[in-house]
Design an enzyme around this catalytic site. Structure first.
Site, mmCIF file in Angstrom:
data_model
loop_
_atom_site.group_PDB
_atom_site.id
_atom_site.type_symbol
_atom_site.label_atom_id
_atom_site.label_comp_id
_atom_site.label_asym_id
_atom_site.label_seq_id
_atom_site.Cartn_x
_atom_site.Cartn_y
_atom_site.Cartn_z
ATOM 1 N N ILE A 126 -11.296 -89.596 85.842
ATOM 2 C CA ILE A 126 -10.215 -89.151 84.956
ATOM 3 C C ILE A 126 -10.583 -89.595 83.543
ATOM 4 C CG2 ILE A 126 -7.741 -89.299 84.437
ATOM 5 C CD1 ILE A 126 -8.278 -88.225 87.268
ATOM 6 N N GLU A 127 -10.394 -88.716 82.581
ATOM 7 C CA GLU A 127 -10.579 -89.066 81.168
ATOM 8 C C GLU A 127 -9.246 -88.892 80.458
ATOM 9 O OE1 GLU A 127 -12.904 -87.590 77.106
ATOM 10 O OE2 GLU A 127 -12.918 -86.310 78.870
ATOM 11 N N LEU A 128 -8.908 -89.863 79.630
ATOM 12 C CA LEU A 128 -7.785 -89.737 78.705
ATOM 13 C C LEU A 128 -8.390 -89.746 77.312
ATOM 14 C CD1 LEU A 128 -5.392 -92.403 80.270
ATOM 15 C CD2 LEU A 128 -5.526 -89.963 80.794
#
Length: 171
Positions: A126-128
């Site tokens: 997951i990338e934020l």
């Protein structure tokens, strides 16, 4: 731009899970997705979640023990990215939740994009990020090069240009 398949939008991402319960908990309580009705005619375990205009379809692995081991966090691995506003707030929250993460950043033309990468319970990345800081600039139709090839060519062109300046051709 052509749209030969007449696509409208991205509908969902489907992810194989070791434990539906753990994954639902993660996507619901960490990323803010909510469960939605899933067709009852499916003959396999799973859960559907929705938020931010996209669905996450979680599928129970038939053999969870054979799923790949969770590897180290690698920002260059496959991932799903979510845009956000306050990277400092997100980083603080990940620390509070004891979620291991890796920070990254990209700078282009004076614009900085900050990134946080972490795994879901099954090792999906997951990338934020605040990626909306970068403008979306379509490439010309004839620019069918990979980014690395394009960057390498730009570097080479800059070297050649510098050589021309240092050694101008006399006519």
């Amino acid at each position: 731009m052509e749209n030969p398949l007449q696509l409208k939008c991205l509908n969902h991402v489907s992810l194989l899970c070791r434990s539906i319960e753990e994954s639902v908990d993660f996507y619901q309580n960490i990323l803010g997705f909510f469960p939605i009705k899933r067709p009852g005619s499916f003959d396999f375990s799973g859960a559907w979640l929705f938020s931010y205009g996209i669905g996450i379809h979680l599928l129970q692995s038939e053999n969870p023990e054979s799923m790949p081991q969770i590897r180290r966090i690698n920002p260059k691995d496959n991932h799903i990215s979510f845009q956000c506003d306050s990277m400092a707030t997100l980083e603080k929250k990940l620390k509070e939740l004891n979620i291991e993460y890796v920070k990254g950043s990209v700078e282009e033309g004076g614009i900085r994009v900050d990134q946080l990468f972490f795994h879901d319970p099954d090792g999906n990345m997951i990338e934020l990020c605040n990626c909306d800081n970068l403008p979306v600039i379509p490439l010309p139709v004839d620019a069918i090069h990979s980014c690395s090839l394009t960057n390498r060519n730009v570097g080479r062109q800059q070297q050649l240009q510098a050589q021309k300046i240092e050694h101008p051709v006399q006519i």
